[in-house]
Design a protein around this motif. Structure first.
Motif, PDB file in Angstrom:
ATOM      1  N   LEU A  54       0.890  -1.070  -0.094  1.00  0.00           N
ATOM      2  CA  LEU A  54      -0.058   0.108  -0.296  1.00  0.00           C
ATOM      3  C   LEU A  54       0.857   1.358   0.049  1.00  0.00           C
ATOM      4  N   ALA A  55       1.903   1.265   0.678  1.00  0.00           N
ATOM      5  CA  ALA A  55       2.954   2.287   0.853  1.00  0.00           C
ATOM      6  C   ALA A  55       3.435   2.778  -0.729  1.00  0.00           C
ATOM      7  N   TRP A  56       3.876   1.339  -1.346  1.00  0.00           N
ATOM      8  CA  TRP A  56       4.487   1.535  -2.525  1.00  0.00           C
ATOM      9  C   TRP A  56       3.344   2.118  -3.562  1.00  0.00           C
ATOM     10  N   ASP A  57       2.141   1.808  -3.330  1.00  0.00           N
ATOM     11  CA  ASP A  57       0.986   2.252  -4.289  1.00  0.00           C
ATOM     12  C   ASP A  57       1.053   3.724  -4.311  1.00  0.00           C
ATOM     13  N   ILE A  58       0.851   4.259  -2.962  1.00  0.00           N
ATOM     14  CA  ILE A  58       0.663   5.705  -2.663  1.00  0.00           C
ATOM     15  C   ILE A  58       1.982   6.664  -3.220  1.00  0.00           C
ATOM     16  N   LEU A  59       3.306   5.946  -2.868  1.00  0.00           N
ATOM     17  CA  LEU A  59       4.375   6.633  -3.664  1.00  0.00           C
ATOM     18  C   LEU A  59       4.340   6.541  -4.837  1.00  0.00           C
ATOM     19  N   HIS A  60       4.052   5.497  -5.832  1.00  0.00           N
ATOM     20  CA  HIS A  60       3.902   5.046  -7.160  1.00  0.00           C
ATOM     21  C   HIS A  60       2.820   6.287  -7.740  1.00  0.00           C
ATOM     22  N   GLN A  61       1.829   6.130  -7.156  1.00  0.00           N
ATOM     23  CA  GLN A  61       0.742   6.949  -7.724  1.00  0.00           C
ATOM     24  C   GLN A  61       0.985   8.628  -7.596  1.00  0.00           C
ATOM     25  N   GLU A  62       1.688   9.048  -6.424  1.00  0.00           N
ATOM     26  CA  GLU A  62       1.894  10.317  -6.360  1.00  0.00           C
ATOM     27  C   GLU A  62       3.061  10.853  -6.975  1.00  0.00           C
ATOM     28  N   VAL A  63       4.078   9.978  -7.053  1.00  0.00           N
ATOM     29  CA  VAL A  63       5.468  10.547  -7.786  1.00  0.00           C
ATOM     30  C   VAL A  63       5.146  10.379  -9.505  1.00  0.00           C
ATOM     31  N   MET A  64       4.486   9.419  -9.693  1.00  0.00           N
ATOM     32  CA  MET A  64       3.928   9.504 -11.198  1.00  0.00           C
ATOM     33  C   MET A  64       3.051  10.573 -11.632  1.00  0.00           C
ATOM     34  N   GLN A  70       4.883  16.771  -4.871  1.00  0.00           N
ATOM     35  CA  GLN A  70       3.174  16.492  -4.630  1.00  0.00           C
ATOM     36  C   GLN A  70       2.944  15.498  -3.634  1.00  0.00           C
ATOM     37  N   LEU A  71       3.789  14.371  -3.504  1.00  0.00           N
ATOM     38  CA  LEU A  71       3.600  13.604  -2.263  1.00  0.00           C
ATOM     39  C   LEU A  71       3.720  14.087  -1.284  1.00  0.00           C
ATOM     40  N   ILE A  72       4.773  14.806  -0.908  1.00  0.00           N
ATOM     41  CA  ILE A  72       4.975  15.610   0.245  1.00  0.00           C
ATOM     42  C   ILE A  72       3.990  16.615   0.674  1.00  0.00           C
ATOM     43  N   HIS A  73       3.647  17.447  -0.387  1.00  0.00           N
ATOM     44  CA  HIS A  73       2.550  18.392  -0.276  1.00  0.00           C
ATOM     45  C   HIS A  73       1.138  17.891   0.212  1.00  0.00           C
ATOM     46  N   ASN A  74       0.973  16.707  -0.308  1.00  0.00           N
ATOM     47  CA  ASN A  74      -0.214  16.028  -0.328  1.00  0.00           C
ATOM     48  C   ASN A  74      -0.206  15.346   1.137  1.00  0.00           C
ATOM     49  N   GLY A  75       0.641  15.492   1.967  1.00  0.00           N
ATOM     50  CA  GLY A  75       0.684  14.829   3.334  1.00  0.00           C
ATOM     51  C   GLY A  75       1.130  13.604   3.739  1.00  0.00           C
ATOM     52  N   TYR A  76       1.797  12.740   2.529  1.00  0.00           N
ATOM     53  CA  TYR A  76       2.388  11.514   2.595  1.00  0.00           C
ATOM     54  C   TYR A  76       3.744  11.401   2.840  1.00  0.00           C
ATOM     55  N   GLN A 140      14.288   9.889 -12.106  1.00  0.00           N
ATOM     56  CA  GLN A 140      14.805   8.556 -11.709  1.00  0.00           C
ATOM     57  C   GLN A 140      13.721   7.593 -11.513  1.00  0.00           C
ATOM     58  N   PHE A 141      12.801   7.977 -10.749  1.00  0.00           N
ATOM     59  CA  PHE A 141      11.587   7.330 -10.748  1.00  0.00           C
ATOM     60  C   PHE A 141      10.673   6.984 -11.865  1.00  0.00           C
ATOM     61  N   VAL A 142      10.411   7.911 -12.566  1.00  0.00           N
ATOM     62  CA  VAL A 142       9.717   7.625 -13.892  1.00  0.00           C
ATOM     63  C   VAL A 142      10.520   6.742 -15.072  1.00  0.00           C
ATOM     64  N   GLU A 143      11.985   6.881 -15.027  1.00  0.00           N
ATOM     65  CA  GLU A 143      12.818   6.171 -15.931  1.00  0.00           C
ATOM     66  C   GLU A 143      12.753   4.763 -15.351  1.00  0.00           C
ATOM     67  N   ASN A 144      12.434   4.509 -14.085  1.00  0.00           N
ATOM     68  CA  ASN A 144      12.750   3.144 -13.667  1.00  0.00           C
ATOM     69  C   ASN A 144      11.465   2.397 -13.198  1.00  0.00           C
ATOM     70  N   GLU A 145      10.385   3.199 -13.439  1.00  0.00           N
ATOM     71  CA  GLU A 145       9.113   2.650 -13.077  1.00  0.00           C
ATOM     72  C   GLU A 145       8.525   1.469 -13.560  1.00  0.00           C
TER      73      GLU A 145
END
Length: 167
Positions: A54-64, A70-76, A140-145
């Protein structure tokens, strides 16, 4: 522990579609089992692998969608960086995203107060220019997603019993 159930037919269909679909079958099943929301109470009803997914899913959605800012601003930020996500991903033999999370954690500690402030849409958009340190991490995240989602899917497939009961 909550019983998480995945229908075999749903799993077979998702496996034919994509790695994202395969992973999402488990994410959806876990959310369904806990009533659709992560709370302190529902976190206690999940095992470490389910919580990590679930943590991965939140990270994945927010960063993508909008990067680490955005992830940080949205409180995660606290949820991602104060929980053992990076450590568990390393245990799953996923060193790339683990290192990336540790790198983002360092920046989060440095900039979190300013990024987490309430602000207008214009001020939010300006955060991306104010904190360019996150750009390389986002890239890096997008390139390796795709590779990382593939790794997550394979880990789930190799450890199905840690994620759900297949019926």
């Amino acid at each position: 522990m909550k019983e998480v159930i995945v229908k075999d037919a749903d799993l077979q269909q998702a496996a034919m579609e994509s790695m994202d679909a395969f992973v999402n079958v488990f994410v959806k099943a876990i959310y369904d089992a806990i009533g659709g929301e992560i709370t302190a109470e529902t976190m206690g009803e999940l095992n470490a692998d389910q919580m990590t997914l679930l943590a991965w899913d939140i990270l994945h959605q927010e960063v993508m969608d909008g990067g680490f800012v955005q992830l940080i601003h949205n409180g995660y930020g606290s949820f991602i960086f104060k929980n053992p996500l990076a450590k568990v991903l390393r245990l799953w033999d996923m060193r790339g995203p683990s290192k990336l999370i540790y790198d983002a954690h360092t920046l989060w500690l440095k900039h979190r107060e300013e990024i987490e402030k309430e602000c207008s849409d214009e001020e939010f958009m300006a955060l991306f220019e104010q904190f360019p340190d996150f750009d390389n991490l986002d890239d890096q995240f997008v390139e390796n997603e795709e590779e990382w989602v593939d790794d997550i899917a394979h880990y789930i497939d190799d450890h199905l019993e840690n994620f759900a009961t297949i019926k």
